[in-house]
Write a protein that holds these residues in place. Structure first.
Motif, PDB file in Angstrom:
ATOM      1  N   GLY A 373      -8.869  63.906  90.783  1.00  0.00           N
ATOM      2  CA  GLY A 373      -8.094  64.169  89.629  1.00  0.00           C
ATOM      3  C   GLY A 373      -8.975  65.246  88.401  1.00  0.00           C
ATOM      4  N   LYS A 374      -7.676  65.967  87.766  1.00  0.00           N
ATOM      5  CA  LYS A 374      -7.908  67.024  87.051  1.00  0.00           C
ATOM      6  C   LYS A 374      -9.230  66.072  86.031  1.00  0.00           C
ATOM      7  N   PRO A 375     -10.048  66.580  85.469  1.00  0.00           N
ATOM      8  CA  PRO A 375     -11.307  66.782  85.351  1.00  0.00           C
ATOM      9  C   PRO A 375     -11.104  66.234  83.672  1.00  0.00           C
ATOM     10  N   THR A 376     -11.221  64.701  82.845  1.00  0.00           N
ATOM     11  CA  THR A 376     -10.941  64.408  81.571  1.00  0.00           C
ATOM     12  C   THR A 376     -12.569  63.940  80.676  1.00  0.00           C
ATOM     13  N   LEU A 377     -12.071  64.091  79.875  1.00  0.00           N
ATOM     14  CA  LEU A 377     -13.244  63.786  78.701  1.00  0.00           C
ATOM     15  C   LEU A 377     -13.817  62.492  78.548  1.00  0.00           C
ATOM     16  N   VAL A 378     -13.946  61.896  78.804  1.00  0.00           N
ATOM     17  CA  VAL A 378     -14.107  60.198  78.236  1.00  0.00           C
ATOM     18  C   VAL A 378     -15.504  60.132  78.090  1.00  0.00           C
ATOM     19  N   GLU A 379     -15.621  58.850  76.990  1.00  0.00           N
ATOM     20  CA  GLU A 379     -17.261  57.906  76.278  1.00  0.00           C
ATOM     21  C   GLU A 379     -17.872  57.742  77.335  1.00  0.00           C
ATOM     22  N   GLU A 380     -19.589  58.009  76.979  1.00  0.00           N
ATOM     23  CA  GLU A 380     -20.306  58.351  78.154  1.00  0.00           C
ATOM     24  C   GLU A 380     -20.900  56.810  78.663  1.00  0.00           C
ATOM     25  N   ALA A 381     -20.552  55.856  77.992  1.00  0.00           N
ATOM     26  CA  ALA A 381     -20.324  54.137  78.802  1.00  0.00           C
ATOM     27  C   ALA A 381     -18.944  54.226  80.021  1.00  0.00           C
ATOM     28  N   ASP A 382     -18.336  55.171  79.796  1.00  0.00           N
ATOM     29  CA  ASP A 382     -17.384  55.153  81.405  1.00  0.00           C
ATOM     30  C   ASP A 382     -17.923  54.764  82.332  1.00  0.00           C
ATOM     31  N   PRO A 383     -17.554  54.380  83.202  1.00  0.00           N
ATOM     32  CA  PRO A 383     -18.508  53.881  84.762  1.00  0.00           C
ATOM     33  C   PRO A 383     -18.450  54.971  85.606  1.00  0.00           C
ATOM     34  N   ARG A 384     -17.507  55.479  85.674  1.00  0.00           N
ATOM     35  CA  ARG A 384     -17.414  56.879  86.480  1.00  0.00           C
ATOM     36  C   ARG A 384     -18.010  57.770  86.390  1.00  0.00           C
ATOM     37  N   GLU A 385     -18.209  58.158  87.676  1.00  0.00           N
ATOM     38  CA  GLU A 385     -19.658  59.794  88.143  1.00  0.00           C
ATOM     39  C   GLU A 385     -19.296  60.578  87.631  1.00  0.00           C
ATOM     40  N   GLN A 386     -19.992  61.428  86.481  1.00  0.00           N
ATOM     41  CA  GLN A 386     -19.391  63.070  85.965  1.00  0.00           C
ATOM     42  C   GLN A 386     -19.627  64.037  86.664  1.00  0.00           C
ATOM     43  N   TRP A 387     -18.757  64.184  86.270  1.00  0.00           N
ATOM     44  CA  TRP A 387     -17.651  65.377  87.033  1.00  0.00           C
ATOM     45  C   TRP A 387     -19.208  66.972  86.463  1.00  0.00           C
ATOM     46  N   SER A 388     -19.113  67.850  87.552  1.00  0.00           N
ATOM     47  CA  SER A 388     -19.791  68.505  87.851  1.00  0.00           C
ATOM     48  C   SER A 388     -19.079  69.616  88.337  1.00  0.00           C
ATOM     49  N   LYS A 389     -19.106  70.961  87.515  1.00  0.00           N
ATOM     50  CA  LYS A 389     -17.959  71.843  88.275  1.00  0.00           C
ATOM     51  C   LYS A 389     -19.180  72.649  89.111  1.00  0.00           C
ATOM     52  N   ALA A 390     -20.613  72.156  89.168  1.00  0.00           N
ATOM     53  CA  ALA A 390     -21.215  73.338  90.637  1.00  0.00           C
ATOM     54  C   ALA A 390     -20.763  72.780  91.596  1.00  0.00           C
ATOM     55  N   LYS A 391     -20.241  71.115  91.479  1.00  0.00           N
ATOM     56  CA  LYS A 391     -20.077  70.330  92.229  1.00  0.00           C
ATOM     57  C   LYS A 391     -18.934  70.533  93.226  1.00  0.00           C
ATOM     58  N   ASN A 392     -18.233  70.332  92.269  1.00  0.00           N
ATOM     59  CA  ASN A 392     -16.912  70.607  92.761  1.00  0.00           C
ATOM     60  C   ASN A 392     -16.607  72.187  93.128  1.00  0.00           C
ATOM     61  N   ASP A 393     -17.159  72.926  92.923  1.00  0.00           N
ATOM     62  CA  ASP A 393     -17.002  74.500  93.545  1.00  0.00           C
ATOM     63  C   ASP A 393     -17.435  74.462  95.140  1.00  0.00           C
ATOM     64  N   PHE A 394     -18.436  73.891  94.614  1.00  0.00           N
ATOM     65  CA  PHE A 394     -18.372  73.616  97.032  1.00  0.00           C
ATOM     66  C   PHE A 394     -18.455  72.778  97.543  1.00  0.00           C
ATOM     67  N   LYS A 395     -17.352  71.632  97.174  1.00  0.00           N
ATOM     68  CA  LYS A 395     -17.271  70.351  97.303  1.00  0.00           C
ATOM     69  C   LYS A 395     -16.788  70.716  99.422  1.00  0.00           C
ATOM     70  N   ASP A 396     -15.783  72.595  99.106  1.00  0.00           N
ATOM     71  CA  ASP A 396     -15.375  71.497 100.187  1.00  0.00           C
ATOM     72  C   ASP A 396     -16.803  72.500 102.015  1.00  0.00           C
ATOM     73  N   ILE A 397     -17.703  73.151 100.728  1.00  0.00           N
ATOM     74  CA  ILE A 397     -19.007  73.049 101.757  1.00  0.00           C
ATOM     75  C   ILE A 397     -19.478  72.230 102.793  1.00  0.00           C
ATOM     76  N   ILE A 398     -19.657  71.414 101.251  1.00  0.00           N
ATOM     77  CA  ILE A 398     -20.385  69.801 101.931  1.00  0.00           C
ATOM     78  C   ILE A 398     -20.191  69.038 102.309  1.00  0.00           C
ATOM     79  N   ASP A 399     -18.683  68.956 102.578  1.00  0.00           N
ATOM     80  CA  ASP A 399     -17.240  68.012 102.770  1.00  0.00           C
ATOM     81  C   ASP A 399     -17.949  69.025 104.571  1.00  0.00           C
ATOM     82  N   ASN A 400     -17.520  69.935 104.419  1.00  0.00           N
ATOM     83  CA  ASN A 400     -18.099  70.390 106.062  1.00  0.00           C
ATOM     84  C   ASN A 400     -18.984  69.999 106.984  1.00  0.00           C
ATOM     85  N   LEU A 401     -20.438  69.844 106.164  1.00  0.00           N
ATOM     86  CA  LEU A 401     -21.943  70.070 106.610  1.00  0.00           C
ATOM     87  C   LEU A 401     -22.471  68.276 107.189  1.00  0.00           C
TER      88      LEU A 401
END
Length: 401
Positions: A373-401
């Motif tokens: 999903g598109k990054p969305t700004l929510v309150e800190e109490a939201d249970p979803r995991e925090q989105w990380s730009k660095a993690k997202n940039d390297f997602k394809d590499i991490i998934d193929n490890l």
């Protein structure tokens, strides 16, 4: 549509927070919209299905095809009503049956295994007069088994997800069911369940009966008496979203216009100052929409809005008849490839309707993916995991490890 109580459980959060709102809303007529009619039909369908199941008492929840075959005439009438309202009867029938009635009835069957004397009441009348002046209403479904009473609430709309925890409406339903039925049973615990079938969302919350009564005596009853008298100050907030007088409420207008005045220094706002504004935006957006809608409706009814006038809005050109256009182009000898689009694959939702959910899962289940999903700004109490730009940039590499 039936009569509504001045202090209805459905608006309890609003009149408990803003006591004058109930009397102010009573000055405005109820709006009959496509959404309210849709909800009314869905609730009537759910009630009919559950009542039929309780009469026939199947030991397992029947497959939709079997049920619709048995009660085809009744379902057909609901379908015709949907068609008259321009609604998708297939979606409503399947959604209500599979994602609401199934959950309620299977919970009932499970309760009967624990307590053979378990009782499921449909559209149970609520007894609220002891705590809310002239309070009344009904609960979609009430299940009583052992020392537990559970109320179910069907919300058919596709708006925001609603949680049961500390939900004033659900606590009123539980209280009304407890006072109306609890005297015949030894109830120690109450459970509240909200089902939003079109959002695939279910939320439940439990509390002890003594805690519910403590809330009723110490919070609900004083607030209800205050609201009944129309006393207290208007208190704006996110509870104003569905208030019938939101567009004309001076307190809400003052609140929304005053929000940004905390930033008294000229120049640019800091992130801290922006953070203070963000929690108010939902209320502000809702207020702006309600004012615009109210002003437009007033103008359409002949009232004059100083400094404004009604004009015809912009519109796009369209053909009177696609069929006639195709016929004219064909007769003119224009190649079909020049005016017809290539055949397109239906959407996932449409294919589920065509194949049924079971068939869709069997044939296409392995081919469905869910993009990020598109990054969305929510309150800190939201249970979803925090989105990380660095993690997202390297997602394809991490998934193929």
């Amino acid at each position: 549509m039936g009569a509504h109580a001045l202090l209805a459980p459905s608006s309890a959060k609003r009149w408990m927070t803003c006591a004058p709102s109930a009397r102010l809303e009573a000055t405005m007529p109820d709006k009959d919209t496509a959404y309210t009619r849709e909800g009314t039909i869905a609730h009537a369908m759910a009630e009919s299905i559950l009542r039929n199941l309780l009469k026939s008492e199947p030991k397992t929840f029947p497959e939709a095809g079997l049920y619709f075959e048995t009660y085809g005439t009744e379902i057909a009438e609901f379908c015709r009503t949907c068609e008259r309202e321009g609604l998708d009867w297939r979606e409503m029938a399947e959604t209500v049956y599979e994602n609401y009635c199934r959950l309620v009835y299977e919970t009932y069957l499970g309760a009967k295994l624990e307590d053979p004397e378990a009782v499921l009441l449909i559209e149970a009348k609520l007894k609220l007069g002891e705590f809310i002046p002239e309070g009344f209403g009904s609960s979609d479904a009430v299940l009583i088994y052992g020392d537990t009473l559970e109320v179910f609430d069907l919300k058919y709309g596709k708006g925001v997800k609603v949680e049961a925890e500390h939900n004033a409406q659900m606590m009123c339903y539980a209280l009304g069911a407890y006072c109306g039925q609890g005297e015949f049973y030894d109830i120690a615990n109450v459970r509240m369940t909200i089902i939003q079938p079109r959002l695939r969302h279910e939320s439940s919350w439990s509390m002890t009966a003594p805690d519910l009564l403590h809330w009723a005596h110490n919070e609900l009853k004083p607030a209800a008496l205050k609201a009944w008298k129309g006393e207290g100050e208007q208190t704006p907030g996110e509870h104003c979203k569905f208030c019938k007088v939101a567009a004309k409420c001076k307190a809400l207008a003052a609140h929304t216009l005053e929000v940004s005045k905390d930033t008294t220094e000229p120049g640019l706002m800091s992130l801290e100052e922006i953070a203070k504004l963000l929690p108010h935006f939902a209320t502000i957006k809702s207020w702006i929409s309600s004012v615009e809608e109210f002003a437009l409706e007033a103008a359409l009814e002949g009232d004059t809005i100083p400094g404004y006038k009604l004009v015809e809005g912009k519109s796009n050109r369209k053909f009177k008849s696609d069929e006639e256009v195709r016929k004219a182009l064909k007769e003119a000898g224009i190649p079909e490839d020049s005016y017809l689009k290539p055949r397109e694959l239906k959407t996932i939702t449409d294919l589920e309707k065509t194949l049924t959910k079971k068939g869709f899962k069997t044939i296409l289940g392995d081919l469905v993916i869910k993009p990020e999903g598109k990054p969305t700004l929510v309150e800190e109490a939201d249970p979803r995991e925090q989105w990380s730009k660095a993690k997202n940039d390297f997602k394809d590499i991490i998934d193929n490890l």
